[in-house]
Scaffold this motif. Structure first.
Motif, PDB file in Angstrom:
ATOM      1  N   ASP A 141       0.836  -1.196   0.000  1.00 23.47           N
ATOM      2  CA  ASP A 141       0.000   0.000   0.000  1.00 23.47           C
ATOM      3  C   ASP A 141       0.873   1.249   0.000  1.00 23.47           C
ATOM      4  O   ASP A 141       0.637   2.188  -0.766  1.00 23.47           O
ATOM      5  N   ALA A 142       1.916   1.236   0.828  1.00 23.82           N
ATOM      6  CA  ALA A 142       2.833   2.379   0.892  1.00 23.82           C
ATOM      7  C   ALA A 142       3.579   2.551  -0.426  1.00 23.82           C
ATOM      8  O   ALA A 142       3.837   3.683  -0.853  1.00 23.82           O
ATOM      9  N   ALA A 143       3.925   1.449  -1.087  1.00 21.45           N
ATOM     10  CA  ALA A 143       4.623   1.542  -2.374  1.00 21.45           C
ATOM     11  C   ALA A 143       3.699   2.043  -3.476  1.00 21.45           C
ATOM     12  O   ALA A 143       4.152   2.690  -4.423  1.00 21.45           O
ATOM     13  N   LEU A 144       2.418   1.768  -3.357  1.00 16.93           N
ATOM     14  CA  LEU A 144       1.451   2.187  -4.367  1.00 16.93           C
ATOM     15  C   LEU A 144       1.169   3.684  -4.308  1.00 16.93           C
ATOM     16  O   LEU A 144       0.954   4.327  -5.338  1.00 16.93           O
ATOM     17  N   HIS A 145       1.181   4.251  -3.121  1.00 22.98           N
ATOM     18  CA  HIS A 145       0.787   5.650  -2.949  1.00 22.98           C
ATOM     19  C   HIS A 145       1.554   6.627  -3.836  1.00 22.98           C
ATOM     20  O   HIS A 145       0.938   7.526  -4.421  1.00 22.98           O
ATOM     21  N   PRO A 146       2.882   6.514  -3.977  1.00 23.85           N
ATOM     22  CA  PRO A 146       3.572   7.448  -4.873  1.00 23.85           C
ATOM     23  C   PRO A 146       3.091   7.343  -6.318  1.00 23.85           C
ATOM     24  O   PRO A 146       3.003   8.356  -7.011  1.00 23.85           O
ATOM     25  N   LEU A 147       2.774   6.140  -6.756  1.00 23.69           N
ATOM     26  CA  LEU A 147       2.259   5.986  -8.123  1.00 23.69           C
ATOM     27  C   LEU A 147       0.923   6.691  -8.279  1.00 23.69           C
ATOM     28  O   LEU A 147       0.692   7.408  -9.261  1.00 23.69           O
ATOM     29  N   LEU A 148       0.035   6.490  -7.311  1.00 22.09           N
ATOM     30  CA  LEU A 148      -1.273   7.135  -7.374  1.00 22.09           C
ATOM     31  C   LEU A 148      -1.143   8.658  -7.304  1.00 22.09           C
ATOM     32  O   LEU A 148      -1.864   9.378  -7.998  1.00 22.09           O
ATOM     33  N   ALA A 149      -0.227   9.129  -6.489  1.00 19.50           N
ATOM     34  CA  ALA A 149      -0.012  10.575  -6.379  1.00 19.50           C
ATOM     35  C   ALA A 149       0.467  11.143  -7.712  1.00 19.50           C
ATOM     36  O   ALA A 149       0.038  12.232  -8.119  1.00 19.50           O
ATOM     37  N   ARG A 150       1.337  10.415  -8.398  1.00 17.08           N
ATOM     38  CA  ARG A 150       1.827  10.878  -9.705  1.00 17.08           C
ATOM     39  C   ARG A 150       0.691  10.938 -10.721  1.00 17.08           C
ATOM     40  O   ARG A 150       0.623  11.863 -11.534  1.00 17.08           O
ATOM     41  N   VAL A 151      -0.204   9.957 -10.687  1.00 15.63           N
ATOM     42  CA  VAL A 151      -1.341   9.963 -11.609  1.00 15.63           C
ATOM     43  C   VAL A 151      -2.264  11.138 -11.283  1.00 15.63           C
ATOM     44  O   VAL A 151      -2.762  11.820 -12.190  1.00 15.63           O
ATOM     45  N   LEU A 152      -2.494  11.407  -9.997  1.00 16.71           N
ATOM     46  CA  LEU A 152      -3.331  12.545  -9.617  1.00 16.71           C
ATOM     47  C   LEU A 152      -2.711  13.871 -10.064  1.00 16.71           C
ATOM     48  O   LEU A 152      -3.420  14.767 -10.530  1.00 16.71           O
ATOM     49  N   ARG A 153      -1.392  14.001  -9.926  1.00 20.09           N
ATOM     50  CA  ARG A 153      -0.732  15.226 -10.395  1.00 20.09           C
ATOM     51  C   ARG A 153      -0.890  15.370 -11.905  1.00 20.09           C
ATOM     52  O   ARG A 153      -1.132  16.463 -12.416  1.00 20.09           O
ATOM     53  N   ALA A 154      -0.743  14.266 -12.633  1.00 21.43           N
ATOM     54  CA  ALA A 154      -0.903  14.304 -14.091  1.00 21.43           C
ATOM     55  C   ALA A 154      -2.321  14.702 -14.463  1.00 21.43           C
ATOM     56  O   ALA A 154      -2.534  15.534 -15.352  1.00 21.43           O
ATOM     57  N   SER A 155      -3.290  14.123 -13.776  1.00 24.50           N
ATOM     58  CA  SER A 155      -4.693  14.453 -14.034  1.00 24.50           C
ATOM     59  C   SER A 155      -4.959  15.935 -13.790  1.00 24.50           C
ATOM     60  O   SER A 155      -5.612  16.603 -14.598  1.00 24.50           O
ATOM     61  N   ALA A 156      -4.447  16.443 -12.684  1.00 22.72           N
ATOM     62  CA  ALA A 156      -4.644  17.856 -12.352  1.00 22.72           C
ATOM     63  C   ALA A 156      -3.985  18.763 -13.397  1.00 22.72           C
ATOM     64  O   ALA A 156      -4.552  19.792 -13.777  1.00 22.72           O
ATOM     65  N   ALA A 157      -2.801  18.390 -13.874  1.00 23.53           N
ATOM     66  CA  ALA A 157      -2.116  19.187 -14.893  1.00 23.53           C
ATOM     67  C   ALA A 157      -2.902  19.203 -16.194  1.00 23.53           C
ATOM     68  O   ALA A 157      -3.044  20.246 -16.831  1.00 23.53           O
ATOM     69  N   LEU A 158      -3.430  18.058 -16.591  1.00 17.35           N
ATOM     70  CA  LEU A 158      -4.242  17.998 -17.811  1.00 17.35           C
ATOM     71  C   LEU A 158      -5.495  18.850 -17.670  1.00 17.35           C
ATOM     72  O   LEU A 158      -5.885  19.565 -18.588  1.00 17.35           O
ATOM     73  N   ALA A 159      -6.144  18.759 -16.502  1.00 21.53           N
ATOM     74  CA  ALA A 159      -7.372  19.515 -16.278  1.00 21.53           C
ATOM     75  C   ALA A 159      -7.113  21.015 -16.294  1.00 21.53           C
ATOM     76  O   ALA A 159      -7.918  21.790 -16.805  1.00 21.53           O
TER      77      ALA A 159
END
Length: 195
Positions: A141-159
């Motif tokens: 779970d801890a290893a997954l969080h950075p990946l999810l955070a990167r996807v959220l940052r990408a989504s926010a940048a696109l938006a």
């Protein structure tokens, strides 16, 4: 509070009572007995989760906070044995891959602004679904969080800004990192079938 907040945020939270006491009209520092009781309550919340499951008390805001921490440095290490993803993680990462594949068409001018916005919405929805439904042990779970955070940052940048080739590169890096951490048997086969 999520058990994997960055160390800097934890230090800030611990320093708040002392900072408040130094400000005019601030509250006096918390005594040691009260601090121990608060620490004990926080530890109990993490222990109340079923064995082998992470406590998922986070949302988009918590993930965004984690995105600003030291995850990028922790992300370099690989586990000795890759972890098994649960079904929500497998499904969510396939959604991220499909959205990334769709976004790649924007690099050739084949997506309009509304389509780029739709990709941003799908990326965020995929992450939110994984946050809500994944039930991983604490370490994966801890290893997954950075990946999810990167996807959220990408989504926010696109938006916010529309298509940017750097965002596509970031999403592709996340997709390359996922199979390094998780033993997802169908990941390669699914990718070649969709390519």
């Amino acid at each position: 509070m999520h058990p994997y907040l960055p160390h800097a945020l934890v230090a800030l939270v611990l320093a708040l009572p002392s900072l408040a006491a130094t400000m005019p009209g601030g509250e006096p520092p918390v005594d040691a007995e009260s601090a121990q009781a608060a620490d004990h309550d926080g530890a109990n919340a993490a222990q109340d989760a079923p064995a082998g499951q992470a406590t998922h008390g986070h949302d988009a805001a918590a993930s965004a906070v984690e995105a600003d921490g030291d995850e990028d440095h922790a992300e370099d290490a690989l586990p000795e044995t890759r972890w098994a993803p649960d079904a929500p993680l497998r499904e969510g990462m396939r959604r991220v891959r499909a959205a990334t594949s769709a976004l790649s068409h924007a690099a050739h001018g084949h997506l309009d602004e509304a389509q780029v916005q739709a990709v941003a919405v799908e990326l965020e929805a995929a992450v939110q679904d994984m946050i809500a439904r994944c039930q991983l042990a604490p370490e994966p779970d801890a290893a997954l969080h950075p990946l999810l955070a990167r996807v959220l940052r990408a989504s926010a940048a696109l938006a916010a800004e529309g298509f940017d080739p750097a965002v596509l590169t970031e999403l592709e890096a996340v997709l390359a990192r996922y199979p390094q951490l998780f033993e997802d048997a169908g990941w390669s086969d699914d990718h070649s079938a969709s390519a």
